[in-house]
Design a protein around this motif. Structure first.
Motif, mmCIF file in Angstrom:
data_model
loop_
_atom_site.group_PDB
_atom_site.id
_atom_site.type_symbol
_atom_site.label_atom_id
_atom_site.label_comp_id
_atom_site.label_asym_id
_atom_site.label_seq_id
_atom_site.Cartn_x
_atom_site.Cartn_y
_atom_site.Cartn_z
ATOM 1 N N LEU A 193 -4.021 -5.994 -2.718
ATOM 2 C CA LEU A 193 -5.328 -5.862 -3.360
ATOM 3 C C LEU A 193 -5.951 -7.230 -3.618
ATOM 4 C CD1 LEU A 193 -7.608 -4.371 -4.788
ATOM 5 C CD2 LEU A 193 -6.148 -4.194 -6.818
ATOM 6 N N ARG A 194 -5.159 -8.174 -4.116
ATOM 7 C CA ARG A 194 -5.695 -9.515 -4.389
ATOM 8 C C ARG A 194 -6.192 -10.177 -3.105
ATOM 9 N NH1 ARG A 194 -1.196 -9.663 -7.937
ATOM 10 N NH2 ARG A 194 0.064 -10.755 -6.383
ATOM 11 N N VAL B 120 -18.989 -0.270 -1.598
ATOM 12 C CA VAL B 120 -18.428 1.032 -1.240
ATOM 13 C C VAL B 120 -18.832 2.009 -2.333
ATOM 14 C CG1 VAL B 120 -16.317 2.353 -0.874
ATOM 15 C CG2 VAL B 120 -16.502 0.028 0.013
ATOM 16 N N LYS B 121 -19.689 2.955 -1.982
ATOM 17 C CA LYS B 121 -20.301 3.833 -2.979
ATOM 18 C C LYS B 121 -19.587 5.180 -3.027
ATOM 19 C CE LYS B 121 -24.738 1.576 -2.127
ATOM 20 N NZ LYS B 121 -26.139 1.732 -1.660
ATOM 21 N N GLY B 122 -18.412 5.180 -3.648
ATOM 22 C CA GLY B 122 -17.672 6.425 -3.796
ATOM 23 C C GLY B 122 -16.263 6.313 -3.262
ATOM 24 N N GLY B 123 -15.425 7.287 -3.622
ATOM 25 C CA GLY B 123 -14.012 7.231 -3.271
ATOM 26 C C GLY B 123 -13.630 7.987 -2.024
ATOM 27 N N SER C 158 -5.827 5.624 -11.054
ATOM 28 C CA SER C 158 -6.411 6.397 -9.957
ATOM 29 C C SER C 158 -5.308 6.993 -9.093
ATOM 30 C CB SER C 158 -7.318 5.517 -9.089
ATOM 31 O OG SER C 158 -6.543 4.607 -8.322
ATOM 32 N N HIS C 159 -5.677 8.030 -8.337
ATOM 33 C CA HIS C 159 -4.771 8.659 -7.382
ATOM 34 C C HIS C 159 -5.500 8.815 -6.054
ATOM 35 C CE1 HIS C 159 -1.591 9.763 -10.268
ATOM 36 N NE2 HIS C 159 -2.579 9.959 -11.107
ATOM 37 N N LEU C 160 -4.734 8.804 -4.960
ATOM 38 C CA LEU C 160 -5.299 9.022 -3.633
ATOM 39 C C LEU C 160 -4.811 10.359 -3.098
ATOM 40 C CD1 LEU C 160 -5.843 6.551 -0.761
ATOM 41 C CD2 LEU C 160 -4.626 8.679 -0.282
ATOM 42 N N ALA D 125 -11.413 0.928 -2.265
ATOM 43 C CA ALA D 125 -12.135 1.887 -3.105
ATOM 44 C C ALA D 125 -12.086 1.463 -4.571
ATOM 45 C CB ALA D 125 -11.551 3.286 -2.925
ATOM 46 N N LEU D 126 -10.929 0.964 -5.020
ATOM 47 C CA LEU D 126 -10.818 0.473 -6.394
ATOM 48 C C LEU D 126 -11.695 -0.755 -6.610
ATOM 49 C CD1 LEU D 126 -6.965 0.729 -7.069
ATOM 50 C CD2 LEU D 126 -8.761 2.159 -8.051
ATOM 51 N N ASN D 127 -11.735 -1.613 -5.596
ATOM 52 C CA ASN D 127 -12.523 -2.839 -5.686
ATOM 53 C C ASN D 127 -14.019 -2.546 -5.660
ATOM 54 O OD1 ASN D 127 -12.678 -5.754 -5.732
ATOM 55 N ND2 ASN D 127 -13.262 -5.681 -3.578
#
Length: 367
Positions: A27-28, A341-344, A215-217, A316-318
């Motif tokens: 992620l980083r 990114v507009k949404g998961g 969050s969950h995927l 998505a988290l970012n």
């Protein structure tokens, strides 16, 4: 969205891509758009055109480093509920199976034969869609029986022969920069890594389910296709990618407008990127982002979709696609490159030699 969260969920995930040894490290790196490519030290590359890859130089050729992640992921899961699906190269299938089944035998204090008979392991080695095929199989197993929990282990260590093969085919970047869907692209940067995923029904999993940043995927749809266009070149109009994407969306019950982003195969080779863009031109519209996380972690081959599913989760988290590796990259389409990114809801797309393609529809939800 209610229907989405009733679909199979990634309950636990342990990933590594080269020197990025955790989801947090991935992620980083994605937030910074920081490529992990470096000159290869594991084997001689002086005779090759390309010199860079994304590797963990501390690793050898085996899979003993997976013992810890497998133990962590299956902790608390009854053996009777567990299925096992593996993804790797055909040469690594037996060594990977021995490590995973041997680890499970120690965890459950059972024989390897008992673990094999209970977990019914299968192995996917269909090149760069192997991990995607494993995830699609796992999600289908959970949909058939919500009480089933599936351990997916995808792993690939980069070896000298594979590097030489891609270099000989002039597929590798000579700059060490993978610039997907950009005018400056000059080829792929190979990588390596692993993804150890636990997939199940979150409504039944209870405390087994681990949230990432609250969050969950969920795996909402998945499909495979094969256009058999050419042994190594993709269909010029992207027919296979388009077919897989449409089938995954159909299984998800989504409209085209529901997609916020696509983590694409995006190898940075002219043939692949042109083919994929031809497919995306048929269904991607303004406000949706197409990117490839390979620009950061390289192309992990058979492990690709396992690493990239978690990378898509991170994006998505970012809430934003990071910049390309090359500071002056020129996107070939307006929907490519950095952006919000507009949404998961998203798609993960992968392709492989022989005209094989995969698409996974996923959603990242809070809570």
């Amino acid at each position: 969205m209610t229907a989405d969260v009733e679909r199979p969920c990634v309950l636990r995930a342990r990933v590594a891509a080269g020197p990025l040894r955790s989801a947090a490290a991935l992620l980083r790196a994605l937030r910074d758009g920081q490529s992990q490519a470096a000159p290869v030290q594991r084997f001689p590359v002086h005779a090759h055109r390309a010199r860079h890859a994304v590797v963990d130089e501390s690793l050898g050729t085996g899979f003993d480093h997976l013992v810890g992640p497998v133990e962590e992921v299956v902790d608390g899961v009854p053996l009777a509920d567990l299925r096992v699906v593996l993804a790797t190269s055909w040469l690594s299938a037996l060594p990977l199976s021995e490590v995973v089944l041997g680890t499970l035998a120690r965890v459950y204090r059972a024989t390897v034969e008992t673990v094999r008979a209970t977990c019914l392991p299968t192995t996917h080695n269909n090149a760069c869609i192997a991990a995607a095929s494993a995830v699609v199989e796992a999600a289908a197993a959970v949909r058939r029986d919500p009480g089933t929990v599936v351990l997916v282990v995808a792993a690939r260590n980069l070896d000298r022969q594979t590097f030489a093969l891609f270099d000989r085919g002039r597929a590798l970047s000579t700059t060490g920069e993978l610039n997907s869907f950009a005018a400056e692209r000059d080829g792929v940067v190979l990588g390596e890594g692993h993804a150890v995923l636990l997939i199940g029904d979150r409504r039944r999993a209870g405390m087994i389910a681990e949230a990432w940043d609250n969050s969950h995927l969920h795996l909402v749809g998945g499909a495979l296709s094969s256009d058999a266009h050419h042994p190594v070149r993709p269909h010029p109009e992207g027919d296979g990618v388009h077919a897989a994407a449409m089938a995954a969306l159909d299984e998800a019950g989504w409209r085209l407008a529901d997609i916020a982003s696509v983590n694409a195969h995006g190898t940075g080779t002219p043939a692949n990127d042109d083919s994929e863009l031809a497919a995306y031109d048929r269904f991607v519209s303004a406000g949706q982002r197409v990117y490839s996380s390979k620009t950061v972690h390289g192309h992990c081959l058979e492990t690709a979709a396992g690493v990239e599913l978690v990378a898509a989760w991170a994006i998505a988290l970012n809430g934003h696609v990071p910049p390309q590796v090359h500071p002056i990259s020129t996107p070939l389409r307006d929907y490519c490159g950095p952006g919000a990114v507009k949404g998961g809801r998203g798609l993960l797309v992968n392709s492989a030699f022989g005209g094989a393609n995969s698409a996974i529809a996923f959603v990242v939800v809070d809570g």
